[in-house]
Scaffold this motif. Structure first.
Motif, PDB file in Angstrom:
ATOM      1  N   LYS A 159     -28.779 -62.606  20.263  1.00  0.00           N
ATOM      2  CA  LYS A 159     -28.562 -62.794  21.703  1.00  0.00           C
ATOM      3  C   LYS A 159     -27.346 -63.676  21.972  1.00  0.00           C
ATOM      4  CE  LYS A 159     -33.473 -62.244  22.722  1.00  0.00           C
ATOM      5  NZ  LYS A 159     -34.695 -62.893  23.264  1.00  0.00           N
ATOM      6  N   GLU A 160     -26.844 -64.316  20.938  1.00  0.00           N
ATOM      7  CA  GLU A 160     -25.661 -65.169  21.089  1.00  0.00           C
ATOM      8  C   GLU A 160     -24.431 -64.458  20.543  1.00  0.00           C
ATOM      9  OE1 GLU A 160     -24.047 -69.583  19.723  1.00  0.00           O
ATOM     10  OE2 GLU A 160     -26.155 -69.032  19.444  1.00  0.00           O
ATOM     11  N   LEU A 161     -23.393 -64.356  21.345  1.00  0.00           N
ATOM     12  CA  LEU A 161     -22.170 -63.684  20.922  1.00  0.00           C
ATOM     13  C   LEU A 161     -21.449 -64.496  19.838  1.00  0.00           C
ATOM     14  CD1 LEU A 161     -20.652 -62.470  24.326  1.00  0.00           C
ATOM     15  CD2 LEU A 161     -21.721 -61.075  22.565  1.00  0.00           C
ATOM     16  N   PRO A 162     -20.667 -63.837  18.987  1.00  0.00           N
ATOM     17  CA  PRO A 162     -19.907 -64.572  17.968  1.00  0.00           C
ATOM     18  C   PRO A 162     -18.828 -65.443  18.599  1.00  0.00           C
ATOM     19  CG  PRO A 162     -19.249 -62.266  18.024  1.00  0.00           C
ATOM     20  CD  PRO A 162     -20.443 -62.379  18.910  1.00  0.00           C
ATOM     21  N   THR A 163     -18.444 -66.509  17.922  1.00  0.00           N
ATOM     22  CA  THR A 163     -17.354 -67.357  18.398  1.00  0.00           C
ATOM     23  C   THR A 163     -16.023 -66.639  18.193  1.00  0.00           C
ATOM     24  OG1 THR A 163     -17.032 -68.439  16.266  1.00  0.00           O
ATOM     25  CG2 THR A 163     -18.661 -69.433  17.783  1.00  0.00           C
ATOM     26  N   PHE A 164     -15.017 -67.116  18.885  1.00  0.00           N
ATOM     27  CA  PHE A 164     -13.682 -66.531  18.759  1.00  0.00           C
ATOM     28  C   PHE A 164     -13.196 -66.618  17.313  1.00  0.00           C
ATOM     29  CE2 PHE A 164      -8.978 -67.101  19.096  1.00  0.00           C
ATOM     30  CZ  PHE A 164      -8.684 -65.814  19.505  1.00  0.00           C
ATOM     31  N   HIS A 165     -13.437 -67.760  16.674  1.00  0.00           N
ATOM     32  CA  HIS A 165     -12.996 -67.960  15.290  1.00  0.00           C
ATOM     33  C   HIS A 165     -13.683 -66.985  14.337  1.00  0.00           C
ATOM     34  CE1 HIS A 165     -13.017 -69.920  11.288  1.00  0.00           C
ATOM     35  NE2 HIS A 165     -11.760 -70.197  11.604  1.00  0.00           N
ATOM     36  N   SER A 166     -14.995 -66.837  14.467  1.00  0.00           N
ATOM     37  CA  SER A 166     -15.726 -65.933  13.568  1.00  0.00           C
ATOM     38  C   SER A 166     -15.324 -64.481  13.806  1.00  0.00           C
ATOM     39  CB  SER A 166     -17.232 -66.102  13.751  1.00  0.00           C
ATOM     40  OG  SER A 166     -17.630 -65.705  15.046  1.00  0.00           O
ATOM     41  N   PHE A 167     -15.021 -64.149  15.066  1.00  0.00           N
ATOM     42  CA  PHE A 167     -14.568 -62.792  15.369  1.00  0.00           C
ATOM     43  C   PHE A 167     -13.232 -62.499  14.687  1.00  0.00           C
ATOM     44  CE2 PHE A 167     -11.925 -60.084  18.170  1.00  0.00           C
ATOM     45  CZ  PHE A 167     -12.618 -58.896  18.034  1.00  0.00           C
ATOM     46  N   LEU A 168     -12.297 -63.478  14.730  1.00  0.00           N
ATOM     47  CA  LEU A 168     -11.000 -63.295  14.078  1.00  0.00           C
ATOM     48  C   LEU A 168     -11.142 -63.178  12.568  1.00  0.00           C
ATOM     49  CD1 LEU A 168      -8.484 -65.646  15.945  1.00  0.00           C
ATOM     50  CD2 LEU A 168      -8.759 -63.183  16.163  1.00  0.00           C
ATOM     51  N   VAL A 169     -12.026 -63.985  11.991  1.00  0.00           N
ATOM     52  CA  VAL A 169     -12.276 -63.911  10.541  1.00  0.00           C
ATOM     53  C   VAL A 169     -12.803 -62.526  10.182  1.00  0.00           C
ATOM     54  CG1 VAL A 169     -13.712 -64.783   8.652  1.00  0.00           C
ATOM     55  CG2 VAL A 169     -12.636 -66.395  10.240  1.00  0.00           C
ATOM     56  N   ASP A 170     -13.792 -62.053  10.943  1.00  0.00           N
ATOM     57  CA  ASP A 170     -14.343 -60.713  10.701  1.00  0.00           C
ATOM     58  C   ASP A 170     -13.252 -59.651  10.784  1.00  0.00           C
ATOM     59  OD1 ASP A 170     -16.837 -61.712  10.339  1.00  0.00           O
ATOM     60  OD2 ASP A 170     -17.760 -60.769  12.084  1.00  0.00           O
ATOM     61  N   LEU A 171     -12.441 -59.721  11.826  1.00  0.00           N
ATOM     62  CA  LEU A 171     -11.405 -58.717  12.050  1.00  0.00           C
ATOM     63  C   LEU A 171     -10.402 -58.707  10.896  1.00  0.00           C
ATOM     64  CD1 LEU A 171     -11.044 -56.751  14.406  1.00  0.00           C
ATOM     65  CD2 LEU A 171      -9.342 -58.311  15.369  1.00  0.00           C
ATOM     66  N   SER A 172     -10.048 -59.877  10.399  1.00  0.00           N
ATOM     67  CA  SER A 172      -9.104 -59.972   9.273  1.00  0.00           C
ATOM     68  C   SER A 172      -9.690 -59.345   8.012  1.00  0.00           C
ATOM     69  CB  SER A 172      -8.753 -61.438   9.001  1.00  0.00           C
ATOM     70  OG  SER A 172      -8.181 -62.038  10.135  1.00  0.00           O
ATOM     71  N   ILE A 173     -10.962 -59.629   7.744  1.00  0.00           N
ATOM     72  CA  ILE A 173     -11.616 -59.083   6.550  1.00  0.00           C
ATOM     73  C   ILE A 173     -11.804 -57.573   6.684  1.00  0.00           C
ATOM     74  CG2 ILE A 173     -13.761 -59.104   5.199  1.00  0.00           C
ATOM     75  CD1 ILE A 173     -13.908 -62.124   5.815  1.00  0.00           C
ATOM     76  N   PHE A 174     -12.166 -57.116   7.873  1.00  0.00           N
ATOM     77  CA  PHE A 174     -12.301 -55.672   8.101  1.00  0.00           C
ATOM     78  C   PHE A 174     -10.982 -54.965   7.769  1.00  0.00           C
ATOM     79  CE2 PHE A 174     -15.431 -56.447  11.879  1.00  0.00           C
ATOM     80  CZ  PHE A 174     -16.381 -56.907  10.981  1.00  0.00           C
ATOM     81  N   THR A 175      -9.880 -55.529   8.267  1.00  0.00           N
ATOM     82  CA  THR A 175      -8.558 -54.916   8.075  1.00  0.00           C
ATOM     83  C   THR A 175      -8.181 -54.870   6.601  1.00  0.00           C
ATOM     84  OG1 THR A 175      -7.883 -55.768  10.249  1.00  0.00           O
ATOM     85  CG2 THR A 175      -6.134 -55.050   8.744  1.00  0.00           C
ATOM     86  N   LEU A 176      -8.443 -55.951   5.884  1.00  0.00           N
ATOM     87  CA  LEU A 176      -8.127 -56.012   4.450  1.00  0.00           C
ATOM     88  C   LEU A 176      -8.939 -54.990   3.663  1.00  0.00           C
ATOM     89  CD1 LEU A 176      -6.664 -57.458   2.117  1.00  0.00           C
ATOM     90  CD2 LEU A 176      -8.579 -59.068   2.040  1.00  0.00           C
ATOM     91  N   ILE A 177     -10.237 -54.914   3.948  1.00  0.00           N
ATOM     92  CA  ILE A 177     -11.108 -53.964   3.240  1.00  0.00           C
ATOM     93  C   ILE A 177     -10.699 -52.532   3.541  1.00  0.00           C
ATOM     94  CG2 ILE A 177     -13.474 -53.070   3.137  1.00  0.00           C
ATOM     95  CD1 ILE A 177     -14.435 -55.968   3.506  1.00  0.00           C
ATOM     96  N   GLU A 178     -10.382 -52.262   4.797  1.00  0.00           N
ATOM     97  CA  GLU A 178      -9.962 -50.903   5.154  1.00  0.00           C
ATOM     98  C   GLU A 178      -8.682 -50.512   4.433  1.00  0.00           C
ATOM     99  OE1 GLU A 178      -8.736 -48.128   8.990  1.00  0.00           O
ATOM    100  OE2 GLU A 178      -8.200 -50.243   8.908  1.00  0.00           O
ATOM    101  N   GLU A 179      -7.720 -51.442   4.375  1.00  0.00           N
ATOM    102  CA  GLU A 179      -6.449 -51.151   3.697  1.00  0.00           C
ATOM    103  C   GLU A 179      -6.681 -50.774   2.234  1.00  0.00           C
ATOM    104  OE1 GLU A 179      -2.225 -51.050   2.839  1.00  0.00           O
ATOM    105  OE2 GLU A 179      -3.455 -50.731   4.613  1.00  0.00           O
ATOM    106  N   ILE A 180      -7.519 -51.543   1.549  1.00  0.00           N
ATOM    107  CA  ILE A 180      -7.774 -51.295   0.123  1.00  0.00           C
ATOM    108  C   ILE A 180      -8.503 -49.964  -0.078  1.00  0.00           C
ATOM    109  CG2 ILE A 180      -9.043 -52.099  -1.910  1.00  0.00           C
ATOM    110  CD1 ILE A 180      -8.549 -54.977  -0.851  1.00  0.00           C
TER     111      ILE A 180
END
Length: 335
Positions: free
Chosen positions: A165-186
């Motif tokens: 019920k609690e949305l992610p913080t801005f920092h955690s969202f950016l971390v997730d987005l960075s990791i998603f992008t790296l995994i997708e690239e590989i």
């Protein structure tokens, strides 16, 4: 003897001068790099602080909106998951590509079509091929991607954070987005190279390469097996590893759909990411396999691309003048 001694002094003096020059160069380099690093850090921190403030100010609004949405469906997690992981990204894909398809079919508006990369191609697009591409894209979405969301749903439930019920913080969202992008690239780079092996290319990947001058909807015009291993899994894996919130997943899936559509759209539009890299892959087949281009650089699968005008045009267009005009192809030699 005197000449030899003078020669020795001259050699020693030259060597001393070279050492002084080298030391001066090291000091200048250290100064420039240190200053640049400090400025870069300051800018990043400032931008991050600014974005964090915006996030915090609007946080109450988004948190309230999320709770209303959550209770609207009485916490039915499967329904919420389908809406976030399928409906929202699907709408983003078809709304964006709907605009592009109007330009592909009618040649209007000129604001879009004047930015065509491969001049004279798809002008206008073959409507029979377009219908086949739309049909295949819909089949892949409904009969491949949608069933794959079932096991993903149970993985996300296992993590226990996806439907918080609690949305992610801005920092955690950016971390997730960075990791998603790296995994997708590989994953995308290596699975893409895999389907370019002669046997797999002939029976699987050749379908996608029927379009040597691609359009947006062609981004998911592929054999079902390719759509699983090369299109869907690289995008789904990051959220499953991270146990991300459904809102983060919805944003990520939507971004993935839009960016791959831009890569295939055939137009180098102002202020959007450059599609030159992947467009060149469709033109030449054996170059530019990745998304970001990092692994292509490391593996040397972009060497031909780097010698072309397309490489010079591979940047964000910050003016309204098409890059095909400002950086035109070299005129062909007369035979």
């Amino acid at each position: 003897f005197q000449m030899k001694r003078d020669s020795g002094y001259s050699t020693m003096a030259d060597q001393q001068k070279q050492e002084e020059k080298l030391w001066d160069a090291i000091k200048i380099t250290a100064y420039v790099l240190g200053t640049g690093l400090l400025i870069f850090t300051a800018l990043v921190n400032s931008v991050f602080w600014y974005m964090q403030n915006i996030w915090d100010i609007s946080g109450h609004f988004w948190q309230t909106a999320w709770l209303k949405f959550y209770y609207q469906f009485e916490g039915k997690e499967w329904t919420i998951f389908l809406l976030g992981a399928a409906l929202v990204p699907g709408l983003a894909f078809w709304c964006f590509n709907g605009i592009l398809m109007v330009a592909d079919v009618t040649g209007k508006p000129a604001f879009i079509t004047r930015y065509r990369i491969q001049l004279g191609k798809n002008d206008p697009v073959d409507t029979k091929k377009l219908r086949q591409a739309i049909y295949t894209a819909l089949c892949n979405q409904f009969f491949v991607s949608l069933p794959m969301l079932v096991p993903m749903f149970y993985v996300m439930k296992w993590w226990g954070n996806t439907f918080s019920k609690e949305l992610p913080t801005f920092h955690s969202f950016l971390v997730d987005l960075s990791i998603f992008t790296l995994i997708e690239e590989i994953l995308f780079y290596y699975t893409h190279r895999l389907v370019h092996l002669p046997l797999l290319y002939k029976h699987i990947h050749k379908k996608h390469h029927e379009w040597t001058a691609p359009i947006g909807v062609v981004s998911i015009y592929a054999h079902p097996l390719e759509h699983i291993i090369s299109n869907t899994l690289p995008v789904m894996t990051g959220p499953m590893i991270m146990g991300s919130h459904i809102v983060s997943i919805a944003v990520w899936f939507s971004l993935a759909f839009i960016t791959t559509s831009i890569s295939h759209c055939g137009y180098h539009l102002p202020f959007l990411p450059s599609p030159e890299f992947h467009d060149f892959h469709h033109l030449k087949f054996n170059q530019c396999y990745g998304v970001l281009g990092v692994l292509d650089y490391l593996h040397g699968t972009d060497t031909v691309f780097r010698q072309t005008k397309a490489y010079e045009r591979h940047r964000v267009l910050l003016s309204l003048t098409p890059l095909s005009e400002s950086i035109p192809e070299a005129p062909k030699r007369a035979e």
